[in-house]
Enzyme design. Structure first.
Site, PDB file in Angstrom:
ATOM      1  CG  ASP A  86      37.805  -5.022  -6.869  1.00 54.98           C
ATOM      2  OD1 ASP A  86      37.008  -4.592  -7.738  1.00 54.98           O
ATOM      3  OD2 ASP A  86      38.820  -4.394  -6.526  1.00 54.98           O
ATOM      4  CD  GLU A 181      37.165   0.797  -9.146  1.00 49.87           C
ATOM      5  OE1 GLU A 181      37.095   1.994  -9.447  1.00 49.87           O
ATOM      6  OE2 GLU A 181      37.117   0.425  -7.957  1.00 49.87           O
TER       7      GLU A 181
HETATM    8 ZN   LIG Z   1      33.703   1.270  -6.894  1.00 49.82          ZN
END
Ligand SMILES: [Zn+2]
Length: 416
Positions: A86, A181
């Site tokens: 992401d 994340e």
């Molecule tokens: Zn990163």
């Protein structure tokens, strides 16, 4: 290796995988992340890896089987390589147009689609280390997504190297690609047991040669002020204004070290939210320090502030709640120093001076360390993450791949 690596990287950054804050009812936070995760499943299968899987949360895992003898394989730890797909919610990652600036000449780089976006030599000291390199940026309208598609592309390229060079000896390698994340949930449903690595590395760092083995300790504090609301026309000696009390709390915290006055190993207190009215107000504060003692001192400071203000306003109710967010992974990693030593050695063998670094934040690795999987962080070569001025050097990306290839071999060498 070079060409394939860049082709991969370009393919990945063109897919919009932006994650979203504050999504409670689905994981990953955006469906589009699965587009890239699905492509990675196919590519891992094409590379001939086994156990290629995407679980119901979107985590993609695969195995590069050991090519050592079975007795050597048993002695060699299973090593995990992890990167997140992401990109940050801060800046658009849609329709990314990556550009290569060949042989960087040491000047300013104007990004063509938005001339206001200028990568200035004077403001980016790291550029001085990359004069002569080929730099990749976006066109200036989006972020680039080197964070962390550089890590994804570097892992894939390293794995491809092993599949094309069966004569190079290695133990079992597990690959893990994760969503979300950037919204702090990269490891939320990560199944450490099923991943079954003995040690792992996130490939999600920055400058050439850096290995990160320390993160902040982190906690969040919330002051809740309960005031007494009375019609202001008839309030004398009755009204207790939670807004004013909350602002006095903030004024006292503002005397302490803060993010804008600290660097390197210094911790801080960071009031980052204040809301409410006369009747009730809250103040949210981040507590950060590399040492446990520093965390305790800072928490004690907040308690002292609570007491002082409570003493001054006996009719108000003032609560303080402190919650731990994550811990410095060093305490775990030092239980098995080889994990970092071998990474430093791998950098050295790539002809680069290794540097141990601390992270003024958390990583997925710091969470994994406390979930039982020691996971330091390795450089990708990217800079200016979460920004339209994000850039990466092609030559550094190659060094990252070399480092990974060396690292996997070192684990086999030292174990057999
Ligand atoms: Zn990163």
């Amino acid at each position: 290796m070079n060409q394939k690596l860049i082709e991969r990287f370009f393919r990945y950054v063109k897919i919009d995988t932006q994650s979203r804050e504050d999504v409670e009812d689905q994981y990953p936070s955006t469906d589009k992340q699965k587009e890239l995760l699905n492509i990675l499943v196919e590519e891992l299968k094409e590379l001939g890896l086994s156990d290629v899987q995407m679980d119901k949360y979107g985590y993609v895992t695969a195995t590069l089987p050991s090519n050592l003898s079975s007795s050597e394989t048993k002695k060699t730890p299973v090593i995990g390589l992890i990167a997140h797909v992401d990109t940050s919610p801060d800046v658009s990652g849609a329709d990314v147009k990556p550009i290569i600036h060949k042989k960087y000449n040491g000047g300013d780089v104007v990004l063509p689609a938005d001339p206001a976006q200028v990568l200035r030599f004077s403001e980016n000291p790291a550029l001085a280390d990359h004069v002569g390199d080929d730099l990749i940026t976006s066109d200036g309208t989006t972020l680039l997504g080197a964070d962390d598609k550089a890590g994804v592309a570097e892992i894939m390229t390293a794995i491809q190297y092993f599949t094309e060079h069966p004569e190079v000896k290695h133990g079992t390698v597990r690959v893990g690609f994760t969503p979300d994340e950037e919204v702090g949930a990269g490891t939320k449903f990560f199944d450490v047991k099923r991943f079954a690595a003995d040690f792992a590395y996130t490939i999600d760092g920055e400058s050439l040669g850096e290995i990160e083995n320390e993160t902040f300790n982190a906690a969040g504090a919330t002051f809740t002020v309960h005031g007494v609301n009375v019609h202001p026309g008839y309030a004398k000696n009755k009204l207790v204004n939670a807004v004013k009390i909350a602002s006095e709390i903030v004024a006292l915290i503002a005397l302490e070290p803060s993010p804008e006055t600290t660097e390197k190993r210094e911790g801080y207190l960071h009031p980052h939210g204040i809301e409410g009215g006369v009747e009730k107000a809250t103040v949210k504060v981040l507590i950060r320090d590399f040492d446990e003692d520093g965390m305790k001192t800072k928490a004690a400071k907040l308690s002292a502030i609570r007491e002082k203000i409570a003493g001054k306003y006996p009719k108000a109710g003032i609560d303080l709640e402190i919650r731990e967010s994550y811990k410095n992974m060093r305490v775990k990693i030092q239980e098995y120093p080889q994990v970092v030593e071998y990474a430093l050695e791998a950098v050295k063998r790539a002809g680069v001076e290794p540097k141990l670094q601390i992270i003024r934040g958390g990583t997925d690795g710091s969470k994994l360390c406390f979930m039982g999987l020691l996971t330091p962080n390795i450089f990708t070569g990217g800079h200016n993450f979460h920004s339209k001025l994000e850039w990466i050097s092609v030559q550094t990306m190659n060094k990252a791949v070399e480092t990974l290839v060396n690292l996997i071999q070192i684990w086999a060498e030292k174990s057999c």
